[in-house]
Design an enzyme around this catalytic site. Structure first.
Site, PDB file in Angstrom:
ATOM      1  N   CYS A   1      50.741   1.676  26.048  1.00  0.00           N
ATOM      2  CA  CYS A   1      51.860   1.513  26.980  1.00  0.00           C
ATOM      3  C   CYS A   1      51.605   0.384  27.967  1.00  0.00           C
ATOM      4  CB  CYS A   1      52.156   2.822  27.684  1.00  0.00           C
ATOM      5  SG  CYS A   1      50.682   3.574  28.306  1.00  0.00           S
TER       6      CYS A   1
ATOM      7  N   GLU B   1      53.697   9.730  32.424  1.00  0.00           N
ATOM      8  CA  GLU B   1      53.211   8.374  32.154  1.00  0.00           C
ATOM      9  C   GLU B   1      53.965   7.913  30.924  1.00  0.00           C
ATOM     10  OE1 GLU B   1      51.824   5.523  30.768  1.00  0.00           O
ATOM     11  OE2 GLU B   1      49.930   6.512  30.274  1.00  0.00           O
TER      12      GLU B   1
END
Ligand code: ADP
Length: 484
Positions: free
Chosen positions: A289, A255
């Site tokens: 993010c 990720e």
């Protein structure tokens, strides 16, 4: 609250079922980014300790794997309960080492616990299949089995949630798990581990090891017993770890970074877009993010959106996360500050206009003023690089085609957002945005029930949701023959 008076505050790592110091007796100081004061130390471990954790996990694995899904589920539910019972203490530890406002830290602990609750339930639903056989004397059965020892390498921006999003599905599936938390934020991980052990997770099944990232990582990568790497962090490190995982052919979930667009069309509800924009940009001081990196605003509402957004940004209160009146805490380190400054300078030099903020905050070297720049163009660095800080950059577009081209013109593909009241457009955007996640008229889209993850350079695999546990399991097909 005093950190060293909390029973779940540990200055030792937990490997092979025991709280330990480093073999070399060295430790690393951890600071509070709001004050730059040392709040504690953790052992500076390396390859040898990582290998001990792997061996212990290997020994304990058969018993954990052999438990019924329901037995593992009961333990995970207890862990969830303990996390929630210790919510205030965990949030205090988290803010002390990471900096985010206490209310956000409490939200993160609830979010972290939600993965444990969710995967406690999903543990019981790792169904297989029976497939109609092409041979009349055979039956085909598909079952799911735990993949084996899981190595989890996690970042500092969500010190709690990034651990449970990996550890909970691993444990639920029947895997042992060794976590190397971010060097900046080990205490939250160690505190959560303490509660997992109290809940009944066998001690050797879950380790948290602190110290040298490369040495610990190399012990994982060289081990044939570690069958899975799950990583959240930067794209360059993710690519490196993917390469290193090839040697022992590990299953890998990554990720990584994003470059989220937030598109506002002329037909959008602008007040709702402003609310969504504030949450999607400034949560955790812009250090997530899925944070917006590029606001793309259609010409017809450009000035209106900027005026309303500006007014709200100016109201933000910046300060220590431990003081409840503040909305935005410090950034994590000096590099983070330098990156925000560099993006602002580059944009302004190339013609962007600075509307709010733009410089370090007088409170201290890791505080930065929430900043708004407008008239940003695709030649500027912020168009292609993730800022990871409290900088809102606004681009103008004319029509849907241009918005989509701009939004997709990036190597990344994690989160994207779109505000419109046109149903057809909403559908087109949801299908054509090259991202793993799309928020339509929503600025906060992360939860435990939905699949979180990206495409392109944003990563591999999905976390949370019914899909999340699949990454910790292998599919086994068995053909039973001679059945006539
Ligand atoms: P950030 O720049 O946000 O700190 P990184 O990708 O550098 O993001 O770090 C994320 C996690 O990866 C941290 O736990 C860090 O210690 C770890 N890490 C960084 N480099 C390596 C490496 N070469 N091997 C193993 N772990 C690493």
């Amino acid at each position: 609250m005093q950190l060293n008076q909390l029973k779940i505050f540990h200055e030792q790592a937990f490997i092979a079922g025991k709280w330990c110091d480093a073999q070399n007796q060295q430790s690393t100081a951890i600071i509070n980014p709001a004050t730059m004061q040392i709040i504690g130390h953790v052992p500076n471990m390396g390859k040898a300790e990582a290998e001990i954790a792997i061996q212990a996990a290997k020994q304990a694995y058969p018993e954990w794997k052999a438990k019924t899904a329901k037995e593992r589920s009961i333990i995970l539910k207890k862990w969830n309960d303990l996390l929630l019972e210790h919510l205030d203490e965990l949030a205090f530890i988290l803010t002390s080492e990471q900096g985010k406002p206490l209310s956000e830290a409490q939200g993160e602990i609830r979010y972290a616990a939600s993965f444990v609750e969710w995967f406690a339930e999903e543990a019981k639903r790792t169904y297989g299949d029976v497939i109609p056989s092409p041979d009349s004397d055979a039956q085909i059965i598909v079952t799911k089995q735990p993949i084996g020892i899981v190595a989890a390498i996690t970042p500092w921006n969500f010190p709690a949630a990034m651990i449970t999003r990996k550890v909970a599905p691993a444990l639920a599936a029947g895997c042992p798990c060794i976590v190397k938390p971010a060097p900046e934020t080990p205490f939250t991980a160690l505190a959560m581990l303490d509660l997992a052990i109290q809940a009944g997770v066998p001690a050797e099944i879950f380790s948290v090891i602190t110290g040298d990232a490369i040495q610990i990582g190399d012990a994982f990568f060289e081990s044939n017993d570690v069958r899975k790497l799950t990583f959240t962090g930067s794209t360059p490190v993710g690519k490196l770890l993917l390469e290193k995982s090839a040697k022992t052919m590990k299953k890998v979930s990554l990720e990584l970074g994003g470059n989220a667009p937030f598109i506002i069309f002329n037909d959008a509800n602008i007040d709702a877009a402003v609310e969504g924009a504030l949450a999607a940009k400034f949560r955790n001081a812009g250090q997530t993010c899925v944070c917006v990196n590029r606001f793309l605003v259609q010409a017809g509402v450009y000035d209106q959106f900027i005026a309303k957004f500006k007014e709200r940004i100016q109201k933000f209160s910046v300060g220590s996360g431990l003081e409840p009146i503040h909305d935005i805490g410090p950034l994590i380190n000096k590099n983070a500050i330098s990156k925000v400054k560099a993006h602002i300078q580059d944009a302004v030099e190339k013609g962007a206009k600075l509307i709010v903020g733009g410089k370090g905050h007088c409170l201290g070297e890791l505080f930065f003023e929430p900043t708004l720049i407008i008239d940003v163009t695709t030649e500027m660095d912020v168009a292609t690089q993730e800022t990871f800080g409290p900088l809102a950059a606004i681009f103008k577009f004319e029509d849907e085609k241009q918005a989509l081209e701009m939004a997709n013109a990036t190597e990344f593909g994690l989160a994207s957002y779109c505000y419109t009241n046109d149903l057809g457009r909403a559908w087109r955007m949801s299908q054509q945005l090259e991202y793993g996640m799309v928020g339509i008229n929503k600025g906060l889209i992360s939860n435990e029930v939905s699949p979180f993850g990206g495409i392109k350079s944003s990563g591999l695999g999905r976390e949370g949701s019914k899909y999340g546990i699949e990454d910790y399991m292998e599919i086994k097909y068995t053909m039973f023959g001679g059945l006539k």
